[in-house]
Design a protein around this motif. Structure first.
Motif, short mmCIF file in Angstrom:
data_model
loop_
_atom_site.label_atom_id
_atom_site.label_comp_id
_atom_site.label_asym_id
_atom_site.label_seq_id
_atom_site.Cartn_x
_atom_site.Cartn_y
_atom_site.Cartn_z
N THR A 47 -3.17 0.73 -4.09
CA THR A 47 -2.61 -0.61 -3.93
C THR A 47 -1.68 -0.95 -5.09
O THR A 47 -1.83 -0.42 -6.20
CB THR A 47 -3.71 -1.68 -3.86
N ARG B 207 -5.45 5.99 -0.40
CA ARG B 207 -4.65 4.76 -0.43
C ARG B 207 -4.67 4.18 -1.84
O ARG B 207 -5.72 4.08 -2.47
CB ARG B 207 -5.21 3.73 0.55
N TYR C 92 0.82 -1.21 0.00
CA TYR C 92 0.00 0.00 0.00
C TYR C 92 0.86 1.26 0.00
O TYR C 92 1.87 1.34 0.71
CB TYR C 92 -0.93 0.03 1.21
#
Length: 409
Positions: free
Chosen positions: A390, A388, A347
């Motif tokens: 990924t 966030r 992340y």
């Protein structure tokens, strides 16, 4: 009229990732020509390791013969997998662990949400902020949340802010809670704790009688030498910590569903009558009552991940995602954005440009770059001002996302 569990009614109407999925679906309907790159939900893209596939194939073949057919298995998991876990994940790293302290399940998320079943309904809970929503929501469902406040916090839960100011290492609560949730490598910030930093929390828990629920779902991404992959690397952790592990991100089992929880025999809680009770025994009782065990076939596949071939294949997958994280982190930085995480974690925690909220930055990235992220505010008040991303996409799509980001600012 019958009554429902009214604590469920206190929760926000939709789960964070369900809300994001709806937003993206609406955007796709309005812009069918757009190529959307999904970096929001932490789903994986690499195929299942060949060793695991062969293990599952053997399991399926066994189910096709009367001589080898397997029906109900042990709720705690088959011994062949638990012994492989104990040796491969713990003994090989110098950590003591008994097979019967390991509980195989259909995923870490389920166990994290279910573990409060064996805790008192009035126990005080502390969480890091921002936080994986399941920690908070499952305790609200169990009546421990109190009232939802205007700032997004629950009155019955203690929040430990993880911010730029404290280097994403939370301060301890002013008053010791009964239970403390820790997730490292952290979801969502991608940051980690060193050995000494984690020892600080373990020592605090032992001194104050606090139970640590430690989410180690991303431990396989750790490569820095001073970052623990298990809380049991810390002396005394067996006396105060439960650890949750997952095969989802390490082995691509998001659609197969498999994980495990470690409950050491040393863990003791009060029975409310002046005595003590082993948490391991309570968790076993809970699982044998409410769970019939994970799939035998999937467990056969997981066991093969602990062979030399399986370990090599899994490491190749982890390296693939870590290279994505490096590409993403460097691309965001090159675009003039501030990032954290993405080194020992899949992340990347990206700070919104000045003047933008998490939701506004999320929308900007979707509208202008067609990149799906997760608004940091969805993980808690201290996540405001971040999104966030990924690293679980493909190399090709990650590179394309980075190219689009160059023209964002």
């Amino acid at each position: 009229m019958y009554e429902v569990n009214h604590y469920f009614s206190q929760l926000p109407q939709s789960y964070l990732f369900s809300r994001i999925a709806k937003t993206v679906a609406d955007f796709r309907a309005q812009h069918p020509e757009a190529e959307i790159i999904r970096m929001g939900i932490g789903d994986v893209t690499r195929p299942i390791a060949p060793a695991a596939l062969e293990g599952m194939a053997e399991g399926i073949r066994a189910m096709g013969s009367a001589d080898t057919f397997v029906g109900y298995g042990p709720e705690q998991g088959h011994e062949f997998l638990r012994s492989a876990i104990a040796e491969g994940d713990f003994h090989s790293r110098g950590i003591a662990m008994a097979d019967d302290e390991i509980f195989v399940s259909d995923g870490a998320k389920s166990d994290i949400g279910n573990f409060p079943d064996i805790l008192d309904s009035h126990i005080r809970v502390a969480v890091t902020d921002p936080v994986y929503p399941v920690y908070v929501d499952s305790n609200v469902m169990g009546g421990r949340g109190g009232k939802l406040q205007p700032d997004g916090r629950w009155s019955g839960i203690d929040y430990m802010p993880c911010t730029e100011a404290n280097g994403f290492v939370p301060d301890l609560p002013a008053k010791a809670p009964g239970v403390m949730y820790l997730c490292y490598p952290n979801n969502p910030t991608g940051t980690v704790l060193t050995h000494d930093q984690l020892k600080y929390f373990v020592d605090y828990a032992r001194t104050n009688g606090v139970l640590i629920l430690f989410d180690a779902a991303y431990e396989a991404f750790v490569s820095s030498p001073d970052v623990p992959r298990s809380i049991y690397e810390i002396d005394g952790a067996r006396e105060c910590a439960v650890e949750f592990r997952s095969f989802s991100k390490t082995a691509g089992f998001t659609g197969l569903r498999l994980g495990y929880t470690v409950v050491p025999r040393e863990l003791r809680g009060s029975d409310g009558h002046g005595g003590q009770v082993a948490l391991r025994d309570l968790w076993l009782r809970r699982q044998t009552t409410k769970f019939n065990g994970a799939s035998y076939v999937i467990q056969c596949g997981a066991a093969q991940l602990y062979t030399p071939e399986g370990r090599e294949q899994i490491q190749a997958t982890i390296d693939y995602y870590k290279s994505n994280a490096t590409m993403l982190r460097e691309g965001l930085t090159g675009a003039g954005l501030t990032t954290y995480g993405g080194v020992d974690s899949p992340y990347v925690w990206c700070k919104a440009p000045a003047g933008l909220s998490s939701e506004e930055f999320f929308r900007l990235l979707l509208d202008r770059c067609h990149i799906v992220t997760t608004p940091g505010s969805g993980f808690g008040p201290s996540g405001e001002g971040f999104v966030r991303l990924t690293a679980f996409s493909t190399h090709e799509l990650t590179a394309k996302a980075v190219e689009r980001l160059k023209h964002l600012i």
